[in-house]
Write a protein that holds these residues in place. Structure first.
Motif, mmCIF file in Angstrom:
data_model
loop_
_atom_site.group_PDB
_atom_site.id
_atom_site.type_symbol
_atom_site.label_atom_id
_atom_site.label_comp_id
_atom_site.label_asym_id
_atom_site.label_seq_id
_atom_site.Cartn_x
_atom_site.Cartn_y
_atom_site.Cartn_z
ATOM 1 N N SER A 101 -49.724 -19.313 17.010
ATOM 2 C CA SER A 101 -51.078 -19.629 17.466
ATOM 3 C C SER A 101 -52.117 -18.972 16.570
ATOM 4 N N ALA A 102 -51.883 -17.697 16.240
ATOM 5 C CA ALA A 102 -52.817 -16.949 15.400
ATOM 6 C C ALA A 102 -52.894 -17.520 13.994
ATOM 7 N N GLU A 103 -51.771 -17.950 13.446
ATOM 8 C CA GLU A 103 -51.767 -18.511 12.094
ATOM 9 C C GLU A 103 -52.631 -19.763 12.025
ATOM 10 N N TYR A 104 -52.581 -20.559 13.065
ATOM 11 C CA TYR A 104 -53.453 -21.747 13.087
ATOM 12 C C TYR A 104 -54.914 -21.328 13.104
ATOM 13 N N THR A 105 -55.230 -20.349 13.944
ATOM 14 C CA THR A 105 -56.619 -19.889 14.038
ATOM 15 C C THR A 105 -57.120 -19.328 12.715
ATOM 16 N N GLY A 110 -60.827 -18.793 11.799
ATOM 17 C CA GLY A 110 -60.660 -17.381 12.156
ATOM 18 C C GLY A 110 -61.438 -17.007 13.396
ATOM 19 N N ALA A 111 -62.042 -15.837 13.385
ATOM 20 C CA ALA A 111 -62.766 -15.339 14.559
ATOM 21 C C ALA A 111 -63.948 -16.225 14.924
ATOM 22 N N GLY A 112 -64.456 -16.978 13.944
ATOM 23 C CA GLY A 112 -65.594 -17.839 14.219
ATOM 24 C C GLY A 112 -65.224 -19.258 14.572
ATOM 25 N N SER A 113 -63.954 -19.520 14.805
ATOM 26 C CA SER A 113 -63.513 -20.889 15.110
ATOM 27 C C SER A 113 -64.061 -21.368 16.444
ATOM 28 N N GLY A 114 -64.179 -22.693 16.564
ATOM 29 C CA GLY A 114 -64.751 -23.279 17.767
ATOM 30 C C GLY A 114 -63.720 -23.593 18.836
ATOM 31 N N ASP A 170 -49.767 -7.740 11.451
ATOM 32 C CA ASP A 170 -50.601 -8.541 12.341
ATOM 33 C C ASP A 170 -51.726 -9.190 11.539
ATOM 34 N N PRO A 171 -51.852 -10.519 11.601
ATOM 35 C CA PRO A 171 -52.889 -11.198 10.811
ATOM 36 C C PRO A 171 -54.296 -10.855 11.297
ATOM 37 N N THR A 172 -55.241 -10.791 10.367
ATOM 38 C CA THR A 172 -56.640 -10.548 10.730
ATOM 39 C C THR A 172 -57.328 -11.890 11.005
ATOM 40 N N GLY A 173 -58.365 -11.836 11.828
ATOM 41 C CA GLY A 173 -59.056 -13.069 12.193
ATOM 42 C C GLY A 173 -58.174 -14.012 12.971
ATOM 43 N N ALA A 174 -57.276 -13.434 13.785
ATOM 44 C CA ALA A 174 -56.262 -14.240 14.466
ATOM 45 C C ALA A 174 -56.740 -14.846 15.778
ATOM 46 N N VAL A 175 -57.883 -14.397 16.276
ATOM 47 C CA VAL A 175 -58.339 -14.833 17.597
ATOM 48 C C VAL A 175 -59.804 -15.236 17.536
ATOM 49 N N SER A 176 -60.108 -16.375 18.101
ATOM 50 C CA SER A 176 -61.490 -16.827 18.163
ATOM 51 C C SER A 176 -62.298 -15.927 19.094
ATOM 52 N N SER A 177 -63.504 -15.595 18.685
ATOM 53 C CA SER A 177 -64.374 -14.778 19.531
ATOM 54 C C SER A 177 -64.706 -15.511 20.823
ATOM 55 N N LYS A 178 -64.681 -16.835 20.783
ATOM 56 C CA LYS A 178 -64.951 -17.615 21.994
ATOM 57 C C LYS A 178 -63.856 -17.395 23.035
ATOM 58 N N LEU A 179 -62.615 -17.335 22.569
ATOM 59 C CA LEU A 179 -61.502 -17.092 23.485
ATOM 60 C C LEU A 179 -61.595 -15.693 24.079
ATOM 61 N N GLN A 180 -61.927 -14.716 23.255
ATOM 62 C CA GLN A 180 -62.020 -13.343 23.744
ATOM 63 C C GLN A 180 -63.170 -13.168 24.717
#
Length: 347
Positions: A101-105, A110-114, A170-180
């Motif tokens: 999941s993180a690799e796709y993001t 990255g963190a700015g994904s929609g 652990d990959p960086t930018g793995a989670v969208s800020s919107k999800l968090q």
């Protein structure tokens, strides 16, 4: 449903847990009662040991939030253990699902994904867990490999693939800020964390599935006597594959929840998830020999390690001793289960 009951009751070796519903209900209520008493004793002890520091509103929120992911995993484990199986791979499935999941993001904003990327990455986690669980279920049901061996191999294989994909980091930018900001840190009505809401919904849904549906009845039947269940018309192999697939699916959901809350895949942080989850399910009254267990019992069982961990931290016990304590609690739970079984056999 009626025909199935009649067939089960006519078997030469009837399925005790299925046929004697009244006895099952009483036994389940007893298990849940003594487990709840253990939880209450722990709460009272830590409250007295750390007055004013334990059982605050903040502590309750943290305990519920920390327990939410393990509760989702525990629901799936409950179904597996009722079938007389075991799943040692839940932590690794969570890691693999989170990593893919993180690799796709990472490669889609990255963190700015929609929200589009959030939806796709979440589906990747769910499908990964579902397929891995179904594969393990197929090996158990069709290849007749013992669940212990299948899931132990799955534990290592899933973690290994995750480490190959990420090169162990652990990959960086793995989670969208919107999800968090929504699922990870958001709260329903500004009070109840969304992680807790998700865990509550999953608990209610699958508690009803286990207690009120044909799928739940078949799960108990397989754990009580798989051959008798097969002769009564239960599709045992298909049921087992579905149960393990369900567990994998819930691990995928747990991965989404983990990413949302912690913002990282935590590849090295799930080595003892299986221990924590199995402890919770067994504490909740599920028997490792199959045929007995409940989602309600698992709910109570999940909060025992959660309260233990929080309470031990507050009174200043090192993290290493927390793992020792949880392991000891698991051994004690299994021992008590053996005592209850012997008493029923001699009753």
């Amino acid at each position: 449903m009626v025909n199935l009951w009649l067939q089960l009751l006519r078997l030469r070796k009837p399925l005790t847990t299925v046929a004697r519903r009244t006895g099952l209900s009483r036994l389940g209520a007893f298990n849940e009662t003594w487990t709840f008493l253990i939880l209450a004793v722990l709460v009272v002890y830590f409250t007295l040991a750390a007055p004013g520091k334990f059982l605050t509103t903040y502590d309750l929120t943290q305990i519920a939030t920390n327990a939410a992911i393990y509760l989702v995993l525990g629901v799936g484990m409950t179904f597996v253990i009722i079938t007389a199986g075991i799943d040692l791979s839940v932590g690794s499935i969570l890691v693999l699902s989170a990593v893919l999941s993180a690799e796709y993001t990472v490669h889609h904003g990255g963190a700015g994904s929609g929200w589009g990327a959030v939806l796709v990455s979440s589906l990747i986690a769910l499908v990964t867990g579902l397929l891995w669980g179904a594969l393990q279920g197929w090996l158990v049901a069709k290849a007749k490999v013992p669940p212990l061996i299948v899931t132990l191999g799955g534990f290592g294989a899933a973690l290994g693939i995750a480490e190959i994909v990420t090169k162990g980091e652990d990959p960086t930018g793995a989670v969208s800020s919107k999800l968090q900001e929504s699922i990870g840190f958001g709260k329903l009505f500004g009070q109840i964390p969304w992680l807790v809401v998700i865990a509550f919904v999953m608990t209610v849904v699958f508690a009803l599935v286990l207690a009120r549906t044909r799928f739940g009845l078949h799960t108990y039947a397989i754990g009580s006597n798989p051959e008798a269940a097969r002769r009564a018309g239960v599709a045992v192999d298909r049921q087992l594959i579905t149960v393990y697939a369900l567990t994998g699916l819930l691990c995928g959901l747990g991965a989404v929840m983990w990413l949302a809350y912690f913002g990282t895949t935590s590849i090295a942080g799930h080595a003892t998830d299986n221990l924590t989850v199995i402890t919770a399910v067994v504490l909740g009254g599920a028997s490792l020999i199959g045929g007995r267990g409940s989602v309600l019992g698992t709910v109570i069982g999940v909060f025992i390690p959660a309260v233990l961990s929080t309470g031990l931290i507050i009174i200043g016990v090192q993290q290493y001793w927390q793992d020792v304590t949880i392991g000891a609690v698991l051994v004690l739970a299994v021992y008590l289960d053996q005592l209850r079984r012997r008493r029923r056999e001699h009753a």
